[in-house]
Design a protein around this motif. Structure first.
Motif, short mmCIF file in Angstrom:
data_model
loop_
_atom_site.label_atom_id
_atom_site.label_comp_id
_atom_site.label_asym_id
_atom_site.label_seq_id
_atom_site.Cartn_x
_atom_site.Cartn_y
_atom_site.Cartn_z
N LEU A 87 0.83 -1.20 0.00
CA LEU A 87 0.00 0.00 0.00
C LEU A 87 0.87 1.26 0.00
O LEU A 87 0.57 2.21 -0.72
CB LEU A 87 -0.94 -0.01 1.21
CG LEU A 87 -1.84 1.21 1.37
CD1 LEU A 87 -2.80 1.31 0.19
CD2 LEU A 87 -2.58 1.15 2.68
N LYS A 90 2.23 1.74 -3.47
CA LYS A 90 1.24 2.19 -4.45
C LYS A 90 0.73 3.59 -4.17
O LYS A 90 0.26 4.26 -5.08
CB LYS A 90 0.07 1.21 -4.50
CG LYS A 90 0.45 -0.11 -5.13
CD LYS A 90 -0.71 -1.05 -5.18
CE LYS A 90 -0.28 -2.36 -5.83
NZ LYS A 90 -1.38 -3.31 -5.90
N SER A 91 0.80 4.06 -2.93
CA SER A 91 0.26 5.37 -2.59
C SER A 91 1.32 6.48 -2.58
O SER A 91 1.01 7.61 -2.23
CB SER A 91 -0.45 5.32 -1.24
OG SER A 91 0.48 5.03 -0.21
N ARG A 92 2.54 6.16 -2.96
CA ARG A 92 3.56 7.21 -3.06
C ARG A 92 3.17 8.17 -4.18
O ARG A 92 2.61 7.79 -5.20
CB ARG A 92 4.92 6.59 -3.34
CG ARG A 92 5.51 5.98 -2.09
CD ARG A 92 6.91 5.43 -2.19
NE ARG A 92 7.71 5.84 -3.30
CZ ARG A 92 8.57 5.04 -3.91
NH1 ARG A 92 8.69 3.80 -3.52
NH2 ARG A 92 9.30 5.48 -4.90
N GLN A 93 3.50 9.46 -3.97
CA GLN A 93 3.10 10.49 -4.92
C GLN A 93 3.65 10.23 -6.31
O GLN A 93 2.95 10.36 -7.31
CB GLN A 93 3.55 11.87 -4.42
CG GLN A 93 3.07 13.01 -5.31
CD GLN A 93 3.45 14.36 -4.75
OE1 GLN A 93 3.97 14.45 -3.65
NE2 GLN A 93 3.16 15.39 -5.50
N ARG A 95 4.37 7.42 -7.70
CA ARG A 95 3.67 6.29 -8.30
C ARG A 95 2.27 6.70 -8.78
O ARG A 95 1.83 6.27 -9.84
CB ARG A 95 3.56 5.16 -7.26
CG ARG A 95 3.14 3.85 -7.81
CD ARG A 95 4.11 3.35 -8.83
NE ARG A 95 5.03 2.41 -8.23
CZ ARG A 95 5.71 1.54 -8.92
NH1 ARG A 95 5.58 1.49 -10.23
NH2 ARG A 95 6.53 0.74 -8.33
N ILE A 96 1.60 7.56 -7.99
CA ILE A 96 0.27 8.03 -8.39
C ILE A 96 0.37 8.92 -9.63
O ILE A 96 -0.44 8.79 -10.56
CB ILE A 96 -0.40 8.79 -7.22
CG1 ILE A 96 -0.72 7.80 -6.09
CG2 ILE A 96 -1.67 9.49 -7.68
CD1 ILE A 96 -1.22 8.44 -4.83
#
Length: 119
Positions: A87, A90-93, A95-96
């Motif tokens: 999580l 996937k929630s790193r800036q 990556r987003i």
């Protein structure tokens, strides 16, 4: 003098029998005066022995169950740690931003820092 095969106990005059393997295996030893007098005590001892054996096996069963639950808890902790790290990844800036760019969206990262409205 003639040999006497009977032995007396002294005061009571009762016969004194010798204990042999035949009397033990045949069960005649349980009919002796000693066992008749101590029947309640022997039953109590047997009940306590059975209780002790049952308690020991119940304790061993519980210890086995505790060990299994500890292993399961360790597995669940490792699984939760793995999911938490996934999580975070996937929630790193970055990556987003990469995900949004691949989808062709018009969203962009703000260049101005956030500020508080009124006070």
């Amino acid at each position: 003098m003639a040999k006497e095969t009977k032995q007396s106990t002294g005061k009571t005059g009762k016969k004194k029998r010798r204990t042999s393997w035949k009397s033990i295996i045949g069960g005649d030893i349980l009919a002796t005066d000693f066992f008749r007098r101590q029947t309640k005590l022997l039953v109590l001892i047997m009940v306590l022995v059975l209780f002790y054996i049952h308690n020991r096996y119940a304790c061993q069963r519980q210890m086995i169950e505790v060990d299994q639950l500890k292993k399961e808890l360790t597995d669940i902790k490792y699984d939760a740690l793995t999911r938490s790290s996934e999580l975070m990844e996937k929630s790193r800036q970055s990556r987003i931003e990469e995900y949004i760019a691949t989808k062709g969206s018009d969203l962009q990262t703000s260049t101005q820092p956030p500020y508080m409205i009124g006070k």
